[in-house]
Enzyme design. Sequence first.
Site, PDB file in Angstrom:
ATOM      1  N   MET A  35      42.552  48.856  49.554  1.00 16.27           N
ATOM      2  CA  MET A  35      42.202  49.087  50.858  1.00 16.27           C
ATOM      3  C   MET A  35      40.751  49.557  50.760  1.00 16.27           C
ATOM      4  O   MET A  35      40.311  50.581  51.740  1.00 16.27           O
ATOM      5  CB  MET A  35      43.156  50.333  51.337  1.00 16.27           C
ATOM      6  CG  MET A  35      44.587  49.857  51.439  1.00 16.27           C
ATOM      7  SD  MET A  35      45.689  50.602  52.311  1.00 16.27           S
ATOM      8  CE  MET A  35      45.699  52.424  51.746  1.00 16.27           C
ATOM      9  N   GLY A  36      40.017  49.298  49.921  1.00 13.12           N
ATOM     10  CA  GLY A  36      38.328  49.707  49.996  1.00 13.12           C
ATOM     11  C   GLY A  36      38.444  51.069  49.649  1.00 13.12           C
ATOM     12  O   GLY A  36      39.245  51.737  48.895  1.00 13.12           O
ATOM     13  N   LEU A  46      36.153  52.131  47.195  1.00 13.94           N
ATOM     14  CA  LEU A  46      36.533  51.618  45.906  1.00 13.94           C
ATOM     15  C   LEU A  46      36.104  52.775  44.832  1.00 13.94           C
ATOM     16  O   LEU A  46      34.909  53.368  45.223  1.00 13.94           O
ATOM     17  CB  LEU A  46      35.674  50.144  45.560  1.00 13.94           C
ATOM     18  CG  LEU A  46      36.404  49.086  46.421  1.00 13.94           C
ATOM     19  CD1 LEU A  46      35.565  47.769  46.168  1.00 13.94           C
ATOM     20  CD2 LEU A  46      37.915  49.012  46.184  1.00 13.94           C
ATOM     21  N   HIS A  47      36.651  52.768  43.761  1.00 14.86           N
ATOM     22  CA  HIS A  47      36.357  53.873  42.659  1.00 14.86           C
ATOM     23  C   HIS A  47      36.737  53.200  41.655  1.00 14.86           C
ATOM     24  O   HIS A  47      37.038  51.878  41.439  1.00 14.86           O
ATOM     25  CB  HIS A  47      37.066  55.244  42.849  1.00 14.86           C
ATOM     26  CG  HIS A  47      38.525  54.820  43.121  1.00 14.86           C
ATOM     27  ND1 HIS A  47      39.322  54.402  41.948  1.00 14.86           N
ATOM     28  CD2 HIS A  47      39.518  55.330  44.192  1.00 14.86           C
ATOM     29  CE1 HIS A  47      40.677  54.422  42.516  1.00 14.86           C
ATOM     30  NE2 HIS A  47      40.691  54.764  43.517  1.00 14.86           N
ATOM     31  N   GLY A 101      39.113  53.150  39.699  1.00 15.70           N
ATOM     32  CA  GLY A 101      40.259  52.759  39.276  1.00 15.70           C
ATOM     33  C   GLY A 101      40.554  51.095  39.769  1.00 15.70           C
ATOM     34  O   GLY A 101      40.939  50.417  39.026  1.00 15.70           O
ATOM     35  N   HIS A 102      39.935  51.170  40.890  1.00 18.91           N
ATOM     36  CA  HIS A 102      39.896  49.613  41.551  1.00 18.91           C
ATOM     37  C   HIS A 102      39.080  48.863  40.596  1.00 18.91           C
ATOM     38  O   HIS A 102      39.657  47.474  40.381  1.00 18.91           O
ATOM     39  CB  HIS A 102      39.238  49.937  42.911  1.00 18.91           C
ATOM     40  CG  HIS A 102      39.951  50.466  43.953  1.00 18.91           C
ATOM     41  ND1 HIS A 102      39.514  51.574  44.545  1.00 18.91           N
ATOM     42  CD2 HIS A 102      41.032  50.378  44.675  1.00 18.91           C
ATOM     43  CE1 HIS A 102      40.210  51.974  45.366  1.00 18.91           C
ATOM     44  NE2 HIS A 102      41.462  51.371  45.464  1.00 18.91           N
ATOM     45  N   GLN A 135      51.536  50.132  56.538  1.00 18.24           N
ATOM     46  CA  GLN A 135      51.869  50.918  55.566  1.00 18.24           C
ATOM     47  C   GLN A 135      51.624  52.506  55.813  1.00 18.24           C
ATOM     48  O   GLN A 135      51.934  53.296  54.838  1.00 18.24           O
ATOM     49  CB  GLN A 135      51.641  50.579  54.180  1.00 18.24           C
ATOM     50  CG  GLN A 135      49.969  50.827  54.126  1.00 18.24           C
ATOM     51  CD  GLN A 135      49.514  49.962  52.647  1.00 18.24           C
ATOM     52  OE1 GLN A 135      49.533  48.757  52.762  1.00 18.24           O
ATOM     53  NE2 GLN A 135      49.244  50.751  51.506  1.00 18.24           N
ATOM     54  N   ASP A 137      50.037  53.400  41.266  1.00 21.38           N
ATOM     55  CA  ASP A 137      50.904  53.368  42.372  1.00 21.38           C
ATOM     56  C   ASP A 137      52.327  52.456  41.538  1.00 21.38           C
ATOM     57  O   ASP A 137      52.536  51.461  41.863  1.00 21.38           O
ATOM     58  CB  ASP A 137      50.556  52.508  43.445  1.00 21.38           C
ATOM     59  CG  ASP A 137      49.402  53.130  44.157  1.00 21.38           C
ATOM     60  OD1 ASP A 137      49.814  53.951  44.982  1.00 21.38           O
ATOM     61  OD2 ASP A 137      48.332  52.996  43.609  1.00 21.38           O
ATOM     62  N   ARG A 172      41.908  58.974  48.144  1.00 17.60           N
ATOM     63  CA  ARG A 172      42.330  60.180  49.088  1.00 17.60           C
ATOM     64  C   ARG A 172      41.901  61.432  48.349  1.00 17.60           C
ATOM     65  O   ARG A 172      41.790  62.524  48.879  1.00 17.60           O
ATOM     66  CB  ARG A 172      43.871  60.325  49.126  1.00 17.60           C
ATOM     67  CG  ARG A 172      44.334  59.224  50.193  1.00 17.60           C
ATOM     68  CD  ARG A 172      45.944  59.551  50.531  1.00 17.60           C
ATOM     69  NE  ARG A 172      46.383  58.611  51.700  1.00 17.60           N
ATOM     70  CZ  ARG A 172      46.850  57.657  51.502  1.00 17.60           C
ATOM     71  NH1 ARG A 172      47.356  57.079  50.469  1.00 17.60           N
ATOM     72  NH2 ARG A 172      47.194  56.744  52.648  1.00 17.60           N
TER      73      ARG A 172
END
Length: 281
Positions: A30-31, A33-34, A36-37, A61, A150, A187
Amino acid sequence: MQIYLTIEDMRAASRAARLGGLRLGLVPTMGALHEGHLSLVRTAKQQCEAVVVSIFVNPLQFGPSEDLAKYPRTFQRDCELLTKEDVDFVFAPSVEEMYPEKAITYVTVEGLSEKLCGRSRPGHFRGVTTVVAKLFHIVEPDLAFFGQKDAAQAAIIRRMVRDLNFPVEIIVCPVVRDIDGLAMSSRNAYLSSQERKSALVLYRALKEVQRKFDQGERKSARLIEAGMNVLSQEPGVRLDYLEIVDPDTLDSVREIENPALVAIAAFLGKTRLIDNVLLTR
Ligand code: AMP
């Protein structure tokens, strides 16, 4: 790096890549980005010859009282990061492009979608599986990469792929954390500095559960109690759930015999964070 905004262009590019004999990987995001992505992107680059990263904040979602409108959007920066990673294609459709007007078709993994986050976020996983099924049809990847961060989502997508015979291999990559242990999340940008400090208790609680497990405790109730004791030391945190479940069925486990997932979700102010660890012998 090619950026595609339409389904038609994306499909043409990914078909051409696969026709050219390239193993194609998809990293749905979902953009905002950090690292993790980017860890998913790097794994995809290692395992595939062409990589598509999708950037789409999926309205389906988000619940009516959730953070869709204020969800961080940093498209320019995301593209810069992905260029550095040598990504081949970015797919960034608009909502109108992804969802035809009056669309009424959904993909639901029944049962699993009501567990863990699905309980407090009704409709969330239906939104995830519907958009991921659409992305699989559009991109037709050989492999798709998701984060263990997730964990319930990963279980639900694995189940969807199995039940609906999608010809795609699902690769789940480890949780990437900040140096102090906080699981990276788009988040986290919402957190005040005090909330960010308080948020560290999530991982502390999970590590305490892990410690007791490593000492030989196998009863979930006892392990949960140990985690709850840690959480109670941090009044700034409102717990949604702390559960020990089977990593595939997401059913509660009473006595741990096989690998088990310890999953937590909690609010720091208005921000809802999740984290988990896997208990294995
Ligand atoms: P999102 O943009 O939040 O939908 O996440 C896109 C993908 O990145 C999902 O498969 C997430 O599980 C994964 N992801 C997000 N944060 C992390 C993290 N800290 N470590 C590993 N994977 C992550």
